[in-house]
Structure formats: structure tokens, C-alpha cells
Scaffold this active site. Structure first.
Site, PDB file in Angstrom:
ATOM      1  N   ARG A 224       0.802  -1.074  -0.052  1.00 10.29           N
ATOM      2  CA  ARG A 224       0.016  -0.022   0.005  1.00 10.29           C
ATOM      3  C   ARG A 224       0.851   1.227   0.049  1.00 10.29           C
ATOM      4  O   ARG A 224       2.174   1.159   0.151  1.00 10.29           O
ATOM      5  CB  ARG A 224      -0.877  -0.175   1.146  1.00 10.29           C
ATOM      6  CG  ARG A 224      -0.663  -0.729   2.413  1.00 10.29           C
ATOM      7  CD  ARG A 224      -0.129   0.325   3.560  1.00 10.29           C
ATOM      8  NE  ARG A 224      -0.299   1.843   3.295  1.00 10.29           N
ATOM      9  CZ  ARG A 224       0.761   2.621   3.541  1.00 10.29           C
ATOM     10  NH1 ARG A 224       1.977   2.045   3.848  1.00 10.29           N
ATOM     11  NH2 ARG A 224       0.425   3.915   3.497  1.00 10.29           N
ATOM     12  N   GLY A 225       0.114   2.558  -0.312  1.00 13.24           N
ATOM     13  CA  GLY A 225       0.957   3.657  -0.463  1.00 13.24           C
ATOM     14  C   GLY A 225       1.104   3.972  -1.856  1.00 13.24           C
ATOM     15  O   GLY A 225       1.505   3.121  -2.479  1.00 13.24           O
ATOM     16  N   ALA A 226       0.748   5.046  -2.156  1.00 13.64           N
ATOM     17  CA  ALA A 226       0.613   5.294  -3.743  1.00 13.64           C
ATOM     18  C   ALA A 226       1.910   5.134  -4.585  1.00 13.64           C
ATOM     19  O   ALA A 226       1.891   4.486  -5.518  1.00 13.64           O
ATOM     20  CB  ALA A 226       0.268   6.595  -4.004  1.00 13.64           C
TER      21      ALA A 226
ATOM     22  N   ARG B 235      -6.700  -0.561  -7.543  1.00 13.74           N
ATOM     23  CA  ARG B 235      -7.251   0.329  -6.414  1.00 13.74           C
ATOM     24  C   ARG B 235      -7.242   1.717  -7.363  1.00 13.74           C
ATOM     25  O   ARG B 235      -6.319   2.241  -7.951  1.00 13.74           O
ATOM     26  CB  ARG B 235      -6.071   0.595  -5.211  1.00 13.74           C
ATOM     27  CG  ARG B 235      -5.950  -0.452  -4.473  1.00 13.74           C
ATOM     28  CD  ARG B 235      -5.193  -0.118  -3.224  1.00 13.74           C
ATOM     29  NE  ARG B 235      -6.232   0.629  -2.309  1.00 13.74           N
ATOM     30  CZ  ARG B 235      -5.781   1.034  -1.036  1.00 13.74           C
ATOM     31  NH1 ARG B 235      -4.576   0.968  -0.678  1.00 13.74           N
ATOM     32  NH2 ARG B 235      -6.538   1.778  -0.659  1.00 13.74           N
TER      33      ARG B 235
ATOM     34  N   GLN C  23      -3.369   2.912   9.834  1.00 15.16           N
ATOM     35  CA  GLN C  23      -1.869   3.099   9.186  1.00 15.16           C
ATOM     36  C   GLN C  23      -0.928   3.670  10.002  1.00 15.16           C
ATOM     37  O   GLN C  23       0.269   3.671  10.157  1.00 15.16           O
ATOM     38  CB  GLN C  23      -1.867   3.759   7.603  1.00 15.16           C
ATOM     39  CG  GLN C  23      -2.695   2.669   6.704  1.00 15.16           C
ATOM     40  CD  GLN C  23      -4.142   3.066   6.596  1.00 15.16           C
ATOM     41  OE1 GLN C  23      -4.860   3.429   7.567  1.00 15.16           O
ATOM     42  NE2 GLN C  23      -4.687   2.932   5.483  1.00 15.16           N
TER      43      GLN C  23
ATOM     44  N   ASP D 279      -2.502  10.774  -2.578  1.00 15.81           N
ATOM     45  CA  ASP D 279      -2.674   9.657  -3.556  1.00 15.81           C
ATOM     46  C   ASP D 279      -3.144  10.118  -4.956  1.00 15.81           C
ATOM     47  O   ASP D 279      -2.879   9.378  -6.078  1.00 15.81           O
ATOM     48  CB  ASP D 279      -3.984   8.774  -3.074  1.00 15.81           C
ATOM     49  CG  ASP D 279      -3.480   7.704  -1.793  1.00 15.81           C
ATOM     50  OD1 ASP D 279      -3.022   6.612  -2.190  1.00 15.81           O
ATOM     51  OD2 ASP D 279      -3.457   8.427  -0.813  1.00 15.81           O
TER      52      ASP D 279
ATOM     53  N   ASN E 117      -6.426  12.208  -0.374  1.00 14.76           N
ATOM     54  CA  ASN E 117      -5.394  11.273   0.778  1.00 14.76           C
ATOM     55  C   ASN E 117      -6.217  10.575   1.797  1.00 14.76           C
ATOM     56  O   ASN E 117      -7.613  10.644   1.342  1.00 14.76           O
ATOM     57  CB  ASN E 117      -4.580  12.440   1.340  1.00 14.76           C
ATOM     58  CG  ASN E 117      -3.276  11.698   2.069  1.00 14.76           C
ATOM     59  OD1 ASN E 117      -2.677  10.773   1.413  1.00 14.76           O
ATOM     60  ND2 ASN E 117      -2.981  11.633   3.307  1.00 14.76           N
ATOM     61  N   LYS E 118      -5.476   9.802   2.485  1.00 13.58           N
ATOM     62  CA  LYS E 118      -6.487   8.929   3.160  1.00 13.58           C
ATOM     63  C   LYS E 118      -7.440   9.499   4.148  1.00 13.58           C
ATOM     64  O   LYS E 118      -7.200  10.667   4.463  1.00 13.58           O
ATOM     65  CB  LYS E 118      -5.362   8.368   4.309  1.00 13.58           C
ATOM     66  CG  LYS E 118      -6.063   7.325   5.261  1.00 13.58           C
ATOM     67  CD  LYS E 118      -6.561   6.350   4.431  1.00 13.58           C
ATOM     68  CE  LYS E 118      -5.750   5.396   3.474  1.00 13.58           C
ATOM     69  NZ  LYS E 118      -6.711   4.536   2.723  1.00 13.58           N
TER      70      LYS E 118
END
Length: 365
Positions: free
Chosen positions: A59-61, A111, A220, A261, A271-272
């Protein structure tokens, strides 16, 4: 303040290599198991990489961008080039590309919000098309795609370190920094974007403490950001998401930095989930709020944040035990308007959010 940062204690999240038989394989850190277990998985299957991205093992862009590119290379080396052998020379290249297209599309769709995934697969597909047009055989294309992933991995760390250097210049001495989600080394191939800024500043002795929002519902910040900061030797305190306002009101936060993201043309940032709320709080308390992201996170095809696709995830992340008659809304991201952002930190420097896409595009060419 004396620096005691040790980045050698941070693992690389993804790495493409070859097994003993010469087949391509991706090794990745399964972040679902952190902080309890540091487990690396290796696979030669592009479908397994897609599953790892969907389930947040990777995970993580920037990291899923690199993993997506690697998935293309896994298909090309382990399946595509072998299948194309049965075709005649004139047909082999076009057959290879025809089979690559749906594979790249499936990887890209793993995603929907993080544009880095689409950017990476498009880069790989475009590279393959150019090589085929130049007359390269499928096997040569596959090997070149493998090498292209290694370039993406090297570029990722280089870009992140440039982001860190640009952002560190903004950090005041004895800074108490708030971050949300995980935009660190675990979210990239290595070093990180938002936490890359923290690491660069910490190496200069500027960081007194990082406050990491837990980042509901998947945690996270509590699980990942705290783990990697502590491993690197950066003082870190985990707080519940609803504690940020209290800390800001008590003047315990000097600076906020988060990742991204997807960034629209006007500087709106996805973003998250929860980032928007942090930005509103920072604005109210006159605390600088910065976004750190590479050029690959910009999507100039979207005029503003309202056009950014927002992924909705499984209700069980919020409510592990369903309750009859209770619905769950679980968007993975929210959009922070550009006017709440002090600046966007990129590998090319720091820009006002409204100008960042144009400035980055001009430098990328």
C-alpha cells in the site's frame, strides 16, 4: 539537537528480482502483519501482486505504482514472452501487445484512487509499444520491461530524497510535527514522501517529536508510521484521530505534513480519509499544512478534486461484527481543497497548490 537517525533499519517495501530459474519475482513486505510480524513474500504471479495491492499487503501510492509496474514485468517475463514464441516473427510483437493490454488494465484497476498505479502501468505499456515498433522480439521486450521496473525503483528513492530535502527546509527547529496515515518508507520503495521530509529534517536535528494520527479504520498511522519512525530513531507518539484538535489548541503542533494519492490540476488533494479534517484544524489554528508527493501523483486530466474517484472499501474494516439494520459507509480517501494547503512539496521544489501541477508539468516536460 543531535541526530541519531538510522535509516538502514527500514526495509524496502518492494523489490523485483529473479529466482534461480531466471523467472521474474516480486518480493514485498506484507504490511497487513505489521507491527507484530515483519514478513516478506515473494511471487512470480502478476495476479498475486494485484491481490496484494487490493488487500493492502502492498500500500501507499508510490509503492503500489512500483508494484503495479512489477506486475506487468512478471506477466511479460513469465507468461507473455513465452506465449508469443508460438507466433511468427511478424505477428509476435503485436500478439504480445494485444495480450498485455487487458493485463495492464486489470493491474491498473486494482485500486482506483491512487493515480501512481495507472501512471506506472501506462508507462510500462507505452515502453512496450515503443520497443515493438522498433522491431524488438517479445523476449527482448520482456527483459526491457524488467529493467524498466528497476529504473522505477531507483527513481522512487531518488525522488523521495529530493522531496525530503525540499521539505526539510520548511521545518522549524525543535519541530513537533503531525502526520496522518503512512506516507513513509513503507508507502514507497524506500525513504518516503511526507516521512521523507521528516527523516531529512531529523537528520538535520530539527525534529523534536512526531505525532502520528492512528488513522481509522485500518490504523496505518498507529501500526505503520509509528513502527517505522521508531525503527529509524525518530521520537514518535501515537494519538487517536480525534485528539489532533486538542493538541493544536494546546500549541503542541508546529507543522503538519501528509502524503497524497492523487492531486488534481487545481491543487485539490486526495489522501487517506481524515486528511481533510486535519487540514481544517490546521487552518483554524494557523498551523502550516503541507502535502508531499512526487510528480507521478499529479493528474492534470482532472480539473479539480470533485472528479477524483474515491475508493470505498469493505464495511468490515469499520465494523468487524455486522449489526442487523446498520449500514457502513467506508470511503478510503477524502479530498482536501487547495485553499487549505500551504504548499505542495515535490522533487522539483515547493509550490503553491494552485500552481503546483503547472510547475511540475513544465519540469517533467
Amino acid at each position: 539537537m543531535q541526530s541519531s537517525i538510522d535509516l538502514t533499519r527500514l526495509p524496502r517495501s518492494v523489490r523485483l528480482g529473479r529466482d534461480a530459474d531466471g523467472r521474474a519475482e516480486l518480493t514485498y513486505l506484507d504490511e497487513r502483519l505489521l507491527p507484530g510480524e515483519e514478513c516478506f513474500c515473494s511471487t512470480g504471479s502478476w495476479r498475486c501482486v494485484v491481490d496484494a495491492i487490493k488487500t493492502l499487503a502492498v500500500r501507499g501510492a508510490p509503492a503500489i505504482g512500483a508494484a503495479g509496474a512489477a506486475a506487468v514485468a512478471l506477466w511479460a517475463v513469465n507468461e507473455g514472452a513465452r506465449g508469443a514464441v508460438s507466433h511468427g516473427c511478424a505477428e509476435a510483437g503485436e500478439s504480445f501487445l494485444a495480450e498485455l493490454r487487458p493485463v495492464a488494465a486489470e493491474i491498473s484497476a486494482a485500486r482506483p484512487t491512487a493515480v501512481n498505479l495507472t501512471w506506472a502501468t501506462a508507462r510500462m505499456e507505452s515502453f512496450a509499444k515503443r520497443l515493438v515498433a522498433e522491431g524488438a522480439a517479445p523476449g527482448e521486450v520482456a527483459d526491457s520491461l524488467f529493467d524498466e521496473v528497476l529504473r522505477i525503483e531507483r527513481e522512487d528513492e531518488k525522488v523521495n530524497r529530493a522531496i525530503g530535502a525540499a521539505g526539510a527546509a520548511l521545518i522549524p527547529e525543535h519541530a513537533r510535527i503531525l502526520t496522518h496515515c503512512n506516507a513513509g518508507s513503507l508507502a514507497t520503495v524506500f525513504f518516503g514522501t511526507a516521512l521523507g521530509v521528516v527523516y531529512a529534517a531529523a537528520e538535520q536535528g530539527k525534529v523534536e517529536r512526531v505525532f502520528a494520527d492512528e488513522t481509522r479504520p485500518v490504523g496505518q498511522g498507529a501500526r505503520l508510521t509509528s513502527w517505522e519512525l521508531s525503527r529509524a530513531g525518530v521520537p514518535v507518539t501515537v494519538i487517536c484521530d480525534n485528539m489532533a484538535a486538542s493538541l493544536m489548541g494546546k500549541e503542541m503542533i508546529d507543522f503538519v505534513v501528509v502524503g497524497a494519492d492523487r492531486i488534481a490540476a487545481n491543487g485539490d488533494v486526495a489522501n487517506k480519509i481524515g486528511t481533510y479534517g486535519v487540514a481544517v484544524l490546521a487552518h483554524h489554528h494557523s498551523i502550516p499544512f503541507y502535502v508531499a508527493a512526487p510528480a507521478s501523483t499529479f493528474d492534470v486530466s482532472l480539473p479539480d478534486g470533485s472528479a477524483i474517484p474515491i475508493e470505498e472499501r469493505d464495511p468490515s474494516e469499520v465494523l468487524p461484527q455486522p449489526i442487523d439494520g446498520v449500514d457502513v459507509y467506508n470511503p478510503a480517501f477524502d479530498v482536501t481543497p487547495a485553499e487549505l494547503i500551504s504548499g505542495i512539496i515535490t522533487e522539483f521544489g515547493v509550490f503553491p497548490p494552485q500552481d503546483a501541477a503547472r510547475e511540475v508539468a513544465a519540469r517533467v516536460g
